[in-house]
Design a protein around this motif. Sequence first.
Motif, PDB file in Angstrom:
ATOM      1  N   TRP A  22       1.023  -0.898  -0.208  1.00 47.45           N
ATOM      2  CA  TRP A  22       0.015   0.007  -0.167  1.00 47.45           C
ATOM      3  C   TRP A  22       0.811   1.397   0.035  1.00 47.45           C
ATOM      4  O   TRP A  22       2.059   1.578   1.001  1.00 47.45           O
ATOM      5  CB  TRP A  22      -0.991   0.075   1.013  1.00 47.45           C
ATOM      6  N   TYR A  62      -4.040  -1.660  -3.956  1.00 54.21           N
ATOM      7  CA  TYR A  62      -4.960  -1.288  -3.986  1.00 54.21           C
ATOM      8  C   TYR A  62      -5.818  -0.723  -5.279  1.00 54.21           C
ATOM      9  O   TYR A  62      -4.986  -0.232  -5.796  1.00 54.21           O
ATOM     10  CB  TYR A  62      -5.447  -0.616  -3.045  1.00 54.21           C
ATOM     11  N   ARG A  63      -7.040  -1.091  -5.351  1.00 52.85           N
ATOM     12  CA  ARG A  63      -7.600  -0.018  -6.839  1.00 52.85           C
ATOM     13  C   ARG A  63      -7.206   1.820  -6.872  1.00 52.85           C
ATOM     14  O   ARG A  63      -7.148   1.974  -7.748  1.00 52.85           O
ATOM     15  CB  ARG A  63      -8.946  -0.929  -6.936  1.00 52.85           C
ATOM     16  N   ASN A  64      -6.958   1.949  -5.340  1.00 54.46           N
ATOM     17  CA  ASN A  64      -7.463   3.553  -5.624  1.00 54.46           C
ATOM     18  C   ASN A  64      -5.953   3.746  -5.151  1.00 54.46           C
ATOM     19  O   ASN A  64      -5.654   5.100  -4.601  1.00 54.46           O
ATOM     20  CB  ASN A  64      -7.914   3.990  -4.689  1.00 54.46           C
ATOM     21  N   ASP A  65      -4.941   3.155  -5.470  1.00 56.32           N
ATOM     22  CA  ASP A  65      -3.150   3.022  -5.427  1.00 56.32           C
ATOM     23  C   ASP A  65      -2.681   2.783  -7.012  1.00 56.32           C
ATOM     24  O   ASP A  65      -1.740   1.822  -6.787  1.00 56.32           O
ATOM     25  CB  ASP A  65      -2.575   2.111  -4.835  1.00 56.32           C
ATOM     26  N   ASP A 104     -10.493   0.214  -1.697  1.00 53.23           N
ATOM     27  CA  ASP A 104     -10.336   1.351  -1.752  1.00 53.23           C
ATOM     28  C   ASP A 104      -9.546   0.925  -0.057  1.00 53.23           C
ATOM     29  O   ASP A 104      -9.812   0.878   1.103  1.00 53.23           O
ATOM     30  CB  ASP A 104     -11.252   2.546  -1.099  1.00 53.23           C
TER      31      ASP A 104
END
Length: 456
Positions: free
Chosen positions: A75, A104-107, A130
């Motif tokens: 992350w 993660y999809r938001n990284d 997220d």
Amino acid sequence: MSFADLLTRVAAELALFSGVGFFIFAINDLIVDLIYFGRVLWRRLTVYTRHPRAYASYFVFRENPGFIAILIPAWDEAAVIAPMLKATLYRTDYDNYRIFVGHYRNDPATAAAIASVQDPRIESVTVDVDGPTTKADCLNHLYDALVAYELQADCSAKAVVLHDAEDVVHRYELRTFDGLIDRAAVVQLPVLPLPDPHSRWISGHYCDEFAEAHIKELVVREVVGAAIPLAGVGCAIARKPLAQLAATQDGRPFAGVSLTEDYEVGLRIGALGLKTMFVRILAGPNERGVVSSRGHFPATIGSAVRQKARWLGGIALSGWDRLGWEGGLGERWMRMRDRRGPIAALLLVAAYCAAFLWAQIRVAEELGAPIHTSFDPLLVKLLTVNAGLLAWRIVMRAGFTTSAYGLGEGLRSIPRMIVGNVIAMLAAARALSLHLGGGATKWDKTQHIFPAELPR
């Protein structure tokens, strides 16, 4: 009673409280020392006289080396994950492995860094929520990806290896795991933090603590029959025991709400009656050092406190609730040692307060204030004995640090004990605050760096 007399009384009570506590802890530590040195002497007189010294380079490749899966949760690791993966691929002296890296999809930055390393042995795994959640949750997603890969490729991993995104993986690590994992359900290698020339005191105190813990403490755990807790890096779990553990936790081998899921895995596998093993093995007859996991540790007070608060909270506070006091006498003894951190921090606060008050009283006496201090003879004797035990503890810390890092770092380890004490007190306060507030619910990670020049 005058104010000066009250201060003297308070200082004496604080000194007595901390003195008794430190005496109990010091005797406990002394027993560990005696067991360790007794084992060293016994092995030199027996094992090493009958068998040649083992080296990791002697583990020969089988005709079909076992498939090993490396799980790396990530992350916000865009700064380190690409060089870590490149170094691992370049250095690893093994033919049959696959690296599963979770992001993660938001990284998107971390995802892009992983994608920049083009190699068929790397599998990028998207955690479709997220982030951050917890490290354990990310590891569970990686475990699911491994199961899917095994079904698709019609194969089964021999072992699952855990690493972090900033680790320097030893070139003989997988070869060592392949050679030893049939003998134990868990194999943990030493973790040796890399000295940071820009943070000799904060980052450096990790070198001192891990040198003593991963040369002496884990060896003694094996001797007394306690399970080896995993460090989260440089460790291998045999595939079948990991599946057994998953079966007891709704298909999730890692406790998703735990802050120290790696520590728990080792103890839970040990509780299944399976063998756990700590291995310090030299790389080769003409090579320096042992096969170990290396990496930089936090270099600032804030990041060190956050990391140690997570360890203290997961092991000493929530770990007490989650794991209890199962096992034999040796296991219970080691769990007690693991969980004494908050009490040790309280004793340190009392000791430093007593020292501060006595220093003020002494200054007032020198300035001619009408203060007449008297010391209980038993307290004086207790503090004298503790001073001797502290001197022994300092020698042990300096000796183990010297053996791992050389004389310079060994000498620095002596004043660094004060740095470690300050961080421990701050971390205990943060851990207690988080625990009373319901515990941390997401990954409380620190920023990482990857070394520009790789160690041998």
